[in-house]
Scaffold this active site. Sequence first.
Site, PDB file in Angstrom:
ATOM      1  N   ASP A  14       0.838  -1.203   0.000  1.00  0.00           N
ATOM      2  CA  ASP A  14       0.000   0.000   0.000  1.00  0.00           C
ATOM      3  C   ASP A  14       0.870   1.250   0.000  1.00  0.00           C
ATOM      4  O   ASP A  14       0.805   2.058   0.919  1.00  0.00           O
ATOM      5  CB  ASP A  14      -0.949  -0.016   1.213  1.00  0.00           C
ATOM      6  CG  ASP A  14      -0.218   0.052   2.541  1.00  0.00           C
ATOM      7  OD1 ASP A  14       0.986  -0.331   2.588  1.00  0.00           O
ATOM      8  OD2 ASP A  14      -0.816   0.508   3.530  1.00  0.00           O
ATOM      9  N   ASP A  19       6.856   1.337   1.814  1.00  0.00           N
ATOM     10  CA  ASP A  19       6.566   0.363   0.762  1.00  0.00           C
ATOM     11  C   ASP A  19       7.399   0.663  -0.477  1.00  0.00           C
ATOM     12  O   ASP A  19       7.842  -0.263  -1.176  1.00  0.00           O
ATOM     13  CB  ASP A  19       5.087   0.424   0.341  1.00  0.00           C
ATOM     14  CG  ASP A  19       4.120   0.182   1.459  1.00  0.00           C
ATOM     15  OD1 ASP A  19       3.909   1.130   2.248  1.00  0.00           O
ATOM     16  OD2 ASP A  19       3.566  -0.927   1.548  1.00  0.00           O
ATOM     17  N   ASN A  43      -2.466   2.754   3.528  1.00  0.00           N
ATOM     18  CA  ASN A  43      -1.905   4.084   3.774  1.00  0.00           C
ATOM     19  C   ASN A  43      -2.704   5.153   3.030  1.00  0.00           C
ATOM     20  O   ASN A  43      -2.846   6.278   3.509  1.00  0.00           O
ATOM     21  CB  ASN A  43      -0.444   4.134   3.318  1.00  0.00           C
ATOM     22  CG  ASN A  43       0.474   3.387   4.259  1.00  0.00           C
ATOM     23  OD1 ASN A  43       0.207   3.307   5.458  1.00  0.00           O
ATOM     24  ND2 ASN A  43       1.544   2.824   3.722  1.00  0.00           N
ATOM     25  N   THR A 128       3.191  -5.869   2.738  1.00  0.00           N
ATOM     26  CA  THR A 128       3.634  -4.685   3.468  1.00  0.00           C
ATOM     27  C   THR A 128       2.489  -3.692   3.660  1.00  0.00           C
ATOM     28  O   THR A 128       2.722  -2.524   3.948  1.00  0.00           O
ATOM     29  CB  THR A 128       4.818  -4.004   2.738  1.00  0.00           C
ATOM     30  OG1 THR A 128       4.369  -3.569   1.453  1.00  0.00           O
ATOM     31  CG2 THR A 128       5.991  -4.947   2.579  1.00  0.00           C
ATOM     32  N   PHE A 169      -0.608  -0.160  12.419  1.00  0.00           N
ATOM     33  CA  PHE A 169      -1.519   0.269  11.358  1.00  0.00           C
ATOM     34  C   PHE A 169      -2.026  -0.856  10.456  1.00  0.00           C
ATOM     35  O   PHE A 169      -3.238  -0.971  10.217  1.00  0.00           O
ATOM     36  CB  PHE A 169      -0.858   1.357  10.493  1.00  0.00           C
ATOM     37  CG  PHE A 169      -1.736   1.814   9.368  1.00  0.00           C
ATOM     38  CD1 PHE A 169      -2.791   2.692   9.609  1.00  0.00           C
ATOM     39  CD2 PHE A 169      -1.556   1.354   8.077  1.00  0.00           C
ATOM     40  CE1 PHE A 169      -3.634   3.107   8.582  1.00  0.00           C
ATOM     41  CE2 PHE A 169      -2.393   1.756   7.047  1.00  0.00           C
ATOM     42  CZ  PHE A 169      -3.434   2.636   7.299  1.00  0.00           C
ATOM     43  N   ASN A 170      -1.145  -1.677   9.906  1.00  0.00           N
ATOM     44  CA  ASN A 170      -1.590  -2.705   8.952  1.00  0.00           C
ATOM     45  C   ASN A 170      -2.586  -3.676   9.585  1.00  0.00           C
ATOM     46  O   ASN A 170      -3.550  -4.092   8.932  1.00  0.00           O
ATOM     47  CB  ASN A 170      -0.390  -3.499   8.406  1.00  0.00           C
ATOM     48  CG  ASN A 170       0.433  -2.690   7.417  1.00  0.00           C
ATOM     49  OD1 ASN A 170      -0.032  -1.692   6.875  1.00  0.00           O
ATOM     50  ND2 ASN A 170       1.674  -3.101   7.204  1.00  0.00           N
ATOM     51  N   HIS A 243       9.847   0.648   7.986  1.00  0.00           N
ATOM     52  CA  HIS A 243       9.268  -0.649   8.297  1.00  0.00           C
ATOM     53  C   HIS A 243       9.369  -1.681   7.171  1.00  0.00           C
ATOM     54  O   HIS A 243       9.931  -2.762   7.333  1.00  0.00           O
ATOM     55  CB  HIS A 243       7.775  -0.481   8.621  1.00  0.00           C
ATOM     56  CG  HIS A 243       7.463   0.635   9.552  1.00  0.00           C
ATOM     57  ND1 HIS A 243       7.722   0.575  10.895  1.00  0.00           N
ATOM     58  CD2 HIS A 243       6.911   1.859   9.339  1.00  0.00           C
ATOM     59  CE1 HIS A 243       7.321   1.699  11.474  1.00  0.00           C
ATOM     60  NE2 HIS A 243       6.836   2.497  10.553  1.00  0.00           N
ATOM     61  N   ASP A 244       8.747  -1.357   6.035  1.00  0.00           N
ATOM     62  CA  ASP A 244       8.420  -2.379   5.049  1.00  0.00           C
ATOM     63  C   ASP A 244       9.609  -3.073   4.405  1.00  0.00           C
ATOM     64  O   ASP A 244       9.566  -4.289   4.172  1.00  0.00           O
ATOM     65  CB  ASP A 244       7.522  -1.776   3.961  1.00  0.00           C
ATOM     66  CG  ASP A 244       6.139  -1.420   4.483  1.00  0.00           C
ATOM     67  OD1 ASP A 244       5.761  -1.907   5.560  1.00  0.00           O
ATOM     68  OD2 ASP A 244       5.436  -0.653   3.811  1.00  0.00           O
TER      69      ASP A 244
HETATM   70 CA   LIG Z   1       2.967  -0.387   3.935  1.00  0.00          CA
END
Ligand SMILES: [Ca+2]
Lengths: 314, 314, 314, 314
Positions: A14, A19, A43, A128, A169-170, A243-244
Amino acid sequence: MGDVAAVPVIIDCDPGHDDALALLLAVGDPRLRLLGVTTVAGNQTLAKTTSNALKILALAGAIDVPVAAGCDRPLVGELTVAGDIHGESGLDGPDLDVPVGEAAGVHGVELMRRLILGYGEPVTLIATGPLTNVALLLRRHPEVLPYVRRVVFMGGSTDRGNTTPYGEFNIVTDPEAADIVLRSGLPVTMIGLNVTHQALATTQIIEEFRGMGTRLGVICADLMTFFASTYRRVFGFEHPPVHDPIAVACVIDPSIIVTVAVPVAVELVGAYTKGATVVDLHGRSGAVANADVAVGIEVEAFWRLLMAAVRRVG
Amino acid sequence: MGDVAAVPVIIDCDPGHDDALALLLAVGDPRLRLLGVTTVAGNQTLAKTTSNALKILALAGAIDVPVAAGCDRPLVGELTVAGDIHGESGLDGPDLDVPVGEAAGVHGVELMRRLILGYGEPVTLIATGPLTNVALLLRRHPEVLPYVRRVVFMGGSTDRGNTTPYGEFNIVTDPEAADIVLRSGLPVTMIGLNVTHQALATTQIIEEFRGMGTRLGVICADLMTFFASTYRRVFGFEHPPVHDPIAVACVIDPSIIVTVAVPVAVELVGAYTKGATVVDLHGRSGAVANADVAVGIEVEAFWRLLMAAVRRVG
Amino acid sequence: MGDVAAVPVIIDCDPGHDDALALLLAVGDPRLRLLGVTTVAGNQTLAKTTSNALKILALAGAIDVPVAAGCDRPLVGELTVAGDIHGESGLDGPDLDVPVGEAAGVHGVELMRRLILGYGEPVTLIATGPLTNVALLLRRHPEVLPYVRRVVFMGGSTDRGNTTPYGEFNIVTDPEAADIVLRSGLPVTMIGLNVTHQALATTQIIEEFRGMGTRLGVICADLMTFFASTYRRVFGFEHPPVHDPIAVACVIDPSIIVTVAVPVAVELVGAYTKGATVVDLHGRSGAVANADVAVGIEVEAFWRLLMAAVRRVG
Amino acid sequence: MGDVAAVPVIIDCDPGHDDALALLLAVGDPRLRLLGVTTVAGNQTLAKTTSNALKILALAGAIDVPVAAGCDRPLVGELTVAGDIHGESGLDGPDLDVPVGEAAGVHGVELMRRLILGYGEPVTLIATGPLTNVALLLRRHPEVLPYVRRVVFMGGSTDRGNTTPYGEFNIVTDPEAADIVLRSGLPVTMIGLNVTHQALATTQIIEEFRGMGTRLGVICADLMTFFASTYRRVFGFEHPPVHDPIAVACVIDPSIIVTVAVPVAVELVGAYTKGATVVDLHGRSGAVANADVAVGIEVEAFWRLLMAAVRRVG
Ligand SMILES: [Ca+2]
Ligand SMILES: [Ca+2]
Ligand SMILES: [Ca+2]
Ligand SMILES: [Ca+2]
């Protein structure tokens, strides 16, 4: 890409600033073969995350990688995008003006299915974004299960969250989808905030991107600069976490993370904790381990791997 | 069948004794055009409900109606079948030995999609099992929405349930799917236990089936006799209720039920009430009406309609 | 009152129109000995329900019955009063101007404790409001348990509620308190909406009150007339149900209700069903029976009993 | 003790190894005046925690401090003791044979009420067990509120728990009580695992206790040695954390902890997270701050303070 021994992967994402780096890493590292990219609302809206995926692949010269838009909302609940973190476009910050290809005419879940069933060996799914597409794939097309080597997702946490005190979040965006994936019986690796918050895009990292002398280097630097500004404002972070790409990196080189095999449940009914990943590190629940959960990361090795990939892409 | 003015319908079911009558009603009444039948795990496993649907259609001579197996488990939770009510086969009681056709090679959700998009006018979905397939259709193929005239489902209750004190079997089996359907924005009609418990297969009704002098009449009588025995044992009912055909009947002739347009929510988080349909009859919640909920039924008219259809099928 | 064989009772209430009738019944029927009255926040604030209890007792000439104010809010959640049903005062409608006594200087829970421990034989608690005081008594003074003969409460339902689709006001107001009482191990009788909705104050009933030719008769008629107006407006009832005196009546004469011994749980975590009493009438949960739940009522006998008591009070 | 400027405190506890140290600290530090000790079921049954409190006070020579047993179970749910951590007695390890006084003849909640209303200035409540007694005090005797200066409790966490992945023992044992305290409007300070896990009884600390050359020193060393063994076995800790005395220490010297004023909710309905303290450190919920939550600790200063007190007690 194209290397015989490369690990075949599909990235479900996303984009999203991090990402974008995940996609660049997957394109640029020869140890992966990126079969396709699917997008999901998270996102930002599906239209924006799909457009963003196409832009990043175009900038990376990976126009042959098929892209398909998947779900435009979570399985059960309503969508709440993360405009406060990723901006109006989902990739605010850099100039991303580039001629892009078109998304495939099929649904992301259908593209996943075709790529998985059509490839000669089991495929690794790297997610992700919210796990909506992956969950829908498992429920609608259970015949793919034997051909999925494993699912590696960025999401959740062993300690605090970022969207709610205990929710990342995810997973908060689609807790039921995460529950489906974690109960699927597939080998699942969880890359949570507890490790991603250690991979910070410091000023030095940003300067290293910018110093590459390429358009992509500048774009990465601009992405991280924007991301830094929202993380500073919303969370008071000095430097933003990335993060991703860690989910991609650990498929390339498992030695960059330390994992433990433990039971992970998703809280589906909490008033304040819905979407928390409940990771039983000390085995107190008596439940069976259903995921390899990242608990450590070799930060330096990760950045070397990412930088090399971005340089290779150009 | 085939009448120009007939209402095009797809039946999504989990036969099941009362689903069997629902299928016979849809086949036998000229005011409906049964485009296809999809099956779902519920009263029994998917393999059994699919086999049962094929048998009933074969017995009804409706071998041209396509059948496709859909989901073999609920969207989020685990499957619990109702063997205590419908027996080991899902259709215990009668002799159903008959050469059957084959299920279509596509998933039930895909058959729904094709039938809906391929028909010249909007199609009515009648669901008489857990709403898994319908929910998956709406999430995976949102493009069908404009071509679904409405969804009529047997499920839920305005008062007590049958699986838990406030939960009816179809909704308790897949509460998240029911939530998706009820929030879809489509016109939805709910036929709950509060009305189906008024349509009882009395001794007189069973004798009327048996007195038809046809194999189908005997089968219907035997189905109801078995159903009566389990309802007597489990619930202490003197005569068993006939739930599913009412959902079909009200598409044929809306005047057989009385409905009110009210807000209906599905309880997704209760410890004892998960899967309850929470019907706000007095508008105390302030929520917007999202379903037409049956609150009355013309029992006699219903039985006339059903008997006539079974007779017509032969 | 004062009869040797009379059943000693304490009434814990939140007057409230129907609580008023419950108090009159307890005062007027010689088969009960009303040891004391405690009040709780519910239909209105504690100050108002206490004042109302004092007024009704004064009008009934029962100034020797001690009254004590108990809890001014539920155990865990926040208080929501039922001004829409009982009016601003909690007893809107009649002229209740009367010199009243004073509430005791002790907390309602303390008065309960003293009366229970001070009486020579076990005492029956009749609760016609939220169960906050009773629950607090059990938790704070577990030493009273052997001296409580049983708890009879008006609250809950085996089918629909009145405050939410499945929640009745007394239980929704303090679900945790109800849970404590129902798990206490004491003999508990539940008088729910499923029976109280059969005891309607028809025009004929109201005229019978008015025709008594006493101030109290007029007050009862005016109370029911007001109650009728709110039940008509809010619920569309033609005649209002008279809930609370049934809990008193069944202590006087158990034959006026039919009960079944079944498992009753309180839903504490539902998003839409918090406070529902989940009554397992068909034993499907496998839980142990913890309450005698009213499932039938002799309406005529109930009204005779209530009318006689009001006449006796004068 | 007896110092004019000393802070008057009541300790509500469930000894428990670390509660024992908390009591010794309160007795031994001249800046506190320990008005009384109340006990609650938690680490062990009420009979055991009460006996343990009496023993520790006797060993400390504080026989004039009144002790009263409070609640023998949580407000709503059932009791689960922590025998795996604190042993069969609740204070396994040392030889605690000592002539003890008797608990007061009143309930712990009543002792709290009397001490608070009877003292000339507002009193600080320090709770080192489940918050059952404190919650019951607030609900049963709201008149004490103006005379409670603040509540400091050991419990909860800003990150991981110890009883469930996100739940700490004291709060998981009685979540509803914690909710009542946190919504009470009183100034509340929360000392959670996030800081207590930094105060470890290292080998050096244990040797320092043992080296004091007093019976109490040996007891403290033996307590910590036992505690170390269970924390090692259950959680894999190298050295055990010393939770409870930190709640006492921060009343003596606020500078030993760093706090932030933030919203804290208790999860009452999670399937996996019931009893989690949901601390909104980044203000994302928009809720109002209702507690001062410890986020840092001066470990060295804490140990100096504790050691000095134990030495002073003798
Ligand atoms: Ca993401
Ligand atoms: Ca069915
Ligand atoms: Ca009442
Ligand atoms: Ca403790």
